[in-house]
Motif scaffolding. Sequence first.
Motif, PDB file in Angstrom:
ATOM      1  N   ILE A 140      -0.734   3.158   5.989  1.00 34.11           N
ATOM      2  CA  ILE A 140      -0.423   2.011   5.126  1.00 34.11           C
ATOM      3  C   ILE A 140      -0.930   0.714   5.759  1.00 34.11           C
ATOM      4  CG2 ILE A 140       1.456   0.633   4.149  1.00 34.11           C
ATOM      5  CD1 ILE A 140       3.049   3.273   3.893  1.00 34.11           C
ATOM      6  N   SER A 152       1.803  -3.064   3.160  1.00 36.30           N
ATOM      7  CA  SER A 152       2.473  -2.880   1.869  1.00 36.30           C
ATOM      8  C   SER A 152       2.308  -4.072   0.935  1.00 36.30           C
ATOM      9  CB  SER A 152       3.956  -2.583   2.092  1.00 36.30           C
ATOM     10  OG  SER A 152       4.583  -3.635   2.811  1.00 36.30           O
ATOM     11  N   LEU A 197       6.543   1.315  -0.249  1.00 39.30           N
ATOM     12  CA  LEU A 197       5.713   1.438   0.954  1.00 39.30           C
ATOM     13  C   LEU A 197       6.447   0.982   2.205  1.00 39.30           C
ATOM     14  CD1 LEU A 197       2.277   0.212  -0.470  1.00 39.30           C
ATOM     15  CD2 LEU A 197       3.002   2.570  -0.021  1.00 39.30           C
ATOM     16  N   THR A 198       7.366   0.021   2.052  1.00 38.12           N
ATOM     17  CA  THR A 198       8.112  -0.429   3.225  1.00 38.12           C
ATOM     18  C   THR A 198       9.066   0.651   3.747  1.00 38.12           C
ATOM     19  OG1 THR A 198       9.829  -1.482   1.864  1.00 38.12           O
ATOM     20  CG2 THR A 198       7.987  -2.866   2.574  1.00 38.12           C
ATOM     21  N   HIS A 211       5.677  -2.244  -3.477  1.00 37.78           N
ATOM     22  CA  HIS A 211       5.848  -2.863  -2.165  1.00 37.78           C
ATOM     23  C   HIS A 211       7.073  -2.310  -1.457  1.00 37.78           C
ATOM     24  CE1 HIS A 211       7.509  -6.276   0.358  1.00 37.78           C
ATOM     25  NE2 HIS A 211       6.384  -5.962   0.962  1.00 37.78           N
TER      26      HIS A 211
END
Length: 242
Positions: A44, A50, A237-238, A234
């Motif tokens: 990532i 992200s 992805l975090t 977002h």
Amino acid sequence: MGTSTGYDAPTTPQWGDLKSDITRLARDGKPTSEQSREIIRKYINSNGGSRNISQGKGIVSSNSAQRTASKLSRFLSDVKQYGFEEAVHRLHINSYKGMYILEFTLTLTDFLSESATSLDDADSRNALSRLMEELFDDATNVEELNSMLEQKIDEFEIEGILMKFFSYYLYEQFCRVFYERLVTRVGDIKAESFLSGIFEYITSEVQLMNSEESLTLTDWGSADLNGICSDILHRTLTIYGG
């Protein structure tokens, strides 16, 4: 597996280190959860992080997934507000009754996904197919899909389902970027074993997120579904440290 071939991963130094790490780990087959976590975190971050990815600025595009997520969120919102049959009607699917389950899920996937004109489109469609399989896996006939989807929305909320979609998309994109390279360097058996470990890690983390954290309430009547889906990507992805 839903992988695409003929793709060359980026060649920056950060990507070079990531490729080397992946090849080294794949020689041993299936990675541990900790190894998978570190690989996905690096992936990532190598792709821009992200925030950049969710804003359409990733090195490997995620634009198709965000467009599909917007369509999916609109459909799920309609199911929640108007019921399953009306939501299907609003997609201009004339009738689903009498269809086989696979026939209906393929039809629904066609209406919600982008035309597969790019590798990103293919990743997004494959991710949506995986999500459909999860949502409707327990159905024995198409008439059960109504109550089953409404139950899933009650259980996970729309945001939770979108996070599942984005987690599947992350896996599909990862496979597209590295599958061919892995097969070339370690062979298909170890490549498949390695990617199965990555899949288990990605899906287990998003399941944990959905079960332990209450998701932010979203106004699905908002006109800015693209912005909402960008925010959910977002946050998804975090989860993986990106």
